[in-house]
Write a protein that holds these residues in place. Structure first.
Motif, PDB file in Angstrom:
ATOM      1  N   ALA A 179       0.825  -1.203   0.000  1.00  0.00           N
ATOM      2  CA  ALA A 179       0.000   0.000   0.000  1.00  0.00           C
ATOM      3  C   ALA A 179       0.858   1.251   0.000  1.00  0.00           C
ATOM      4  O   ALA A 179       2.048   1.224   0.337  1.00  0.00           O
ATOM      5  N   ALA A 180       0.226   2.350  -0.396  1.00  0.00           N
ATOM      6  CA  ALA A 180       0.846   3.679  -0.325  1.00  0.00           C
ATOM      7  C   ALA A 180      -0.086   4.601   0.452  1.00  0.00           C
ATOM      8  O   ALA A 180      -1.309   4.550   0.281  1.00  0.00           O
ATOM      9  N   PHE A 181       0.499   5.433   1.320  1.00  0.00           N
ATOM     10  CA  PHE A 181      -0.254   6.378   2.140  1.00  0.00           C
ATOM     11  C   PHE A 181       0.425   7.745   2.076  1.00  0.00           C
ATOM     12  O   PHE A 181       1.566   7.867   1.642  1.00  0.00           O
ATOM     13  N   SER A 182      -0.292   8.742   2.572  1.00  0.00           N
ATOM     14  CA  SER A 182       0.290  10.072   2.711  1.00  0.00           C
ATOM     15  C   SER A 182       0.774  10.258   4.141  1.00  0.00           C
ATOM     16  O   SER A 182       0.021  10.070   5.090  1.00  0.00           O
ATOM     17  N   VAL A 232      -3.613   3.723  -1.860  1.00  0.00           N
ATOM     18  CA  VAL A 232      -3.412   3.057  -3.150  1.00  0.00           C
ATOM     19  C   VAL A 232      -2.838   1.690  -2.814  1.00  0.00           C
ATOM     20  O   VAL A 232      -1.753   1.603  -2.243  1.00  0.00           O
ATOM     21  N   ALA A 233      -3.574   0.633  -3.124  1.00  0.00           N
ATOM     22  CA  ALA A 233      -3.212  -0.703  -2.649  1.00  0.00           C
ATOM     23  C   ALA A 233      -2.890  -1.658  -3.788  1.00  0.00           C
ATOM     24  O   ALA A 233      -3.539  -1.647  -4.834  1.00  0.00           O
ATOM     25  N   GLY A 279       7.194   1.132   8.257  1.00  0.00           N
ATOM     26  CA  GLY A 279       8.405   0.924   7.458  1.00  0.00           C
ATOM     27  C   GLY A 279       8.200   0.096   6.214  1.00  0.00           C
ATOM     28  O   GLY A 279       9.168  -0.263   5.533  1.00  0.00           O
ATOM     29  N   LYS A 280       6.948  -0.201   5.842  1.00  0.00           N
ATOM     30  CA  LYS A 280       6.694  -1.080   4.702  1.00  0.00           C
ATOM     31  C   LYS A 280       5.596  -0.524   3.806  1.00  0.00           C
ATOM     32  O   LYS A 280       4.682  -1.252   3.410  1.00  0.00           O
ATOM     33  N   TYR A 281       5.665   0.753   3.510  1.00  0.00           N
ATOM     34  CA  TYR A 281       4.668   1.337   2.621  1.00  0.00           C
ATOM     35  C   TYR A 281       5.323   2.408   1.746  1.00  0.00           C
ATOM     36  O   TYR A 281       6.344   2.991   2.099  1.00  0.00           O
ATOM     37  N   SER A 282       4.721   2.636   0.596  1.00  0.00           N
ATOM     38  CA  SER A 282       5.158   3.705  -0.295  1.00  0.00           C
ATOM     39  C   SER A 282       4.386   4.976   0.056  1.00  0.00           C
ATOM     40  O   SER A 282       3.404   4.933   0.793  1.00  0.00           O
ATOM     41  N   THR A 283       4.842   6.100  -0.489  1.00  0.00           N
ATOM     42  CA  THR A 283       4.204   7.365  -0.127  1.00  0.00           C
ATOM     43  C   THR A 283       3.435   7.964  -1.294  1.00  0.00           C
ATOM     44  O   THR A 283       3.823   7.854  -2.454  1.00  0.00           O
TER      45      THR A 283
END
Length: 306
Positions: A179-182, A232-233, A279-283
């Motif tokens: 996943a990606a988060f802000s 966004v997953a 520590g395991k997500y995109s931005t």
């Protein structure tokens, strides 16, 4: 006589060659349909990709969900497929809201969420009961609800989108990230806002560091939090890493040990995600998710909000 015989042989040979030429052309000629008509075959690159967007529609917040959907639809030419998630009792109302508005032209599917999957996983907290609503946990179960897509966007219903959703969908996820988060600390002005209104943007605001189980995670309480209201997953990675099972494990542990609480910062849905995705997500570009526009008067933020 010999000359006439020779002429006949030559004519016969020519006839045989002519027949062979005709038969050859019959076998190898291009069908007239392909010669006279243009065949409309799209290459894989020309086929427009479908963008799945998941949004919940709770009974008391139907208007908010419709406003969010309308803002997406009004700002893009992309091929968006909306998955509108509700409880069994709200399904007919969702369809009615859409079919009686300008949104009747959108592509959508209504998905029922069964709250029984949450049985025994939510610690009751009377201070903010609205955070315990079943649809708050839909984001935990994305692969179970949306099965045919590799990449999915999830949005909370209190969001207004002012940019092209295609840009958000194009967010690149690093290999191995589900996943990606802000991040809540990406915008410098966010720090001023947090200090001025006393809101939390670190793990300290979501987890109870008095509990040994939380300290054992080895996560600094000053670590910047992220906001799971826009996701966004990658469904393949989500399933491969058994993200849903991990989230459920921490939900159950909270029921037993009270590891986080809605009385802290952001409630019972954010906290387990902060643990599992640490520590395991995109931005995501922070301009795609700016907090508190509807809660406080920050006109400066409204200019660039997507």
């Amino acid at each position: 006589m010999a000359l006439l015989k020779k002429i006949n042989q030559i004519l016969l040979l020519l006839l045989v060659l002519t027949v062979c030429a005709i038969l050859y052309n019959k076998v190898h000629q291009v069908p007239s349909a392909l010669k006279n008509e243009t065949v409309d075959l799209e290459s894989p690159e020309e086929i427009e990709e479908e963008i799945p967007v998941v949004i919940c529609a709770a009974a008391g917040r139907m208007g908010a969900a419709i406003a969010a959907i309308s803002s997406i639809y009004s700002n893009t030419e992309a091929n968006v497929l909306f998955y509108i998630v509700g409880l069994k009792t709200t399904i007919p109302h969702i369809r009615k809201w859409i079919e009686n508005s300008k949104l009747k032209e959108i592509k959508f599917k209504v998905v029922e969420f069964n709250p029984m999957v949450l049985k025994g996983k939510i610690r009751q907290d009377a201070s903010r009961p609205e955070l315990l609503q079943p649809l708050n946990f839909v984001r935990f179960y994305l692969p179970l609800l949306i099965q045919k897509h590799e990449k999915v966007i999830y949005l909370d219903d209190d969001i207004i989108v002012q940019g092209d959703i295609q840009e958000l969908y194009d967010t690149k996820l690093a290999p191995g990230h589900a996943a990606a988060f802000s991040d809540d600390c990406d915008l410098p002005s966010t720090h001023e806002m947090v200090r001025s209104v006393g809101m939390q943007n670190t793990y300290m605001g979501f987890l109870d560091y008095r509990k040994q189980a939380i300290r054992d995670l080895g996560i600094s309480p000053s670590t910047c939090s992220f906001n799971p209201g826009v996701i966004v997953a990658n469904m393949t990675e989500w399933k491969h890493q058994r993200i849903t099972k991990q989230l459920e494990k921490w939900m159950q542990r909270n029921v037993e040990e009270n590891l986080y609480s809605s009385t802290l910062g952001g409630g019972v849905a954010t906290s387990p995600m902060l643990i599992v995705f640490h520590g395991k997500y995109s931005t995501i570009n922070p301009m795609w998710h700016i907090r508190h526009l509807g809660k406080f008067n920050f006109p400066l933020f409204a200019v660039g909000t997507k």
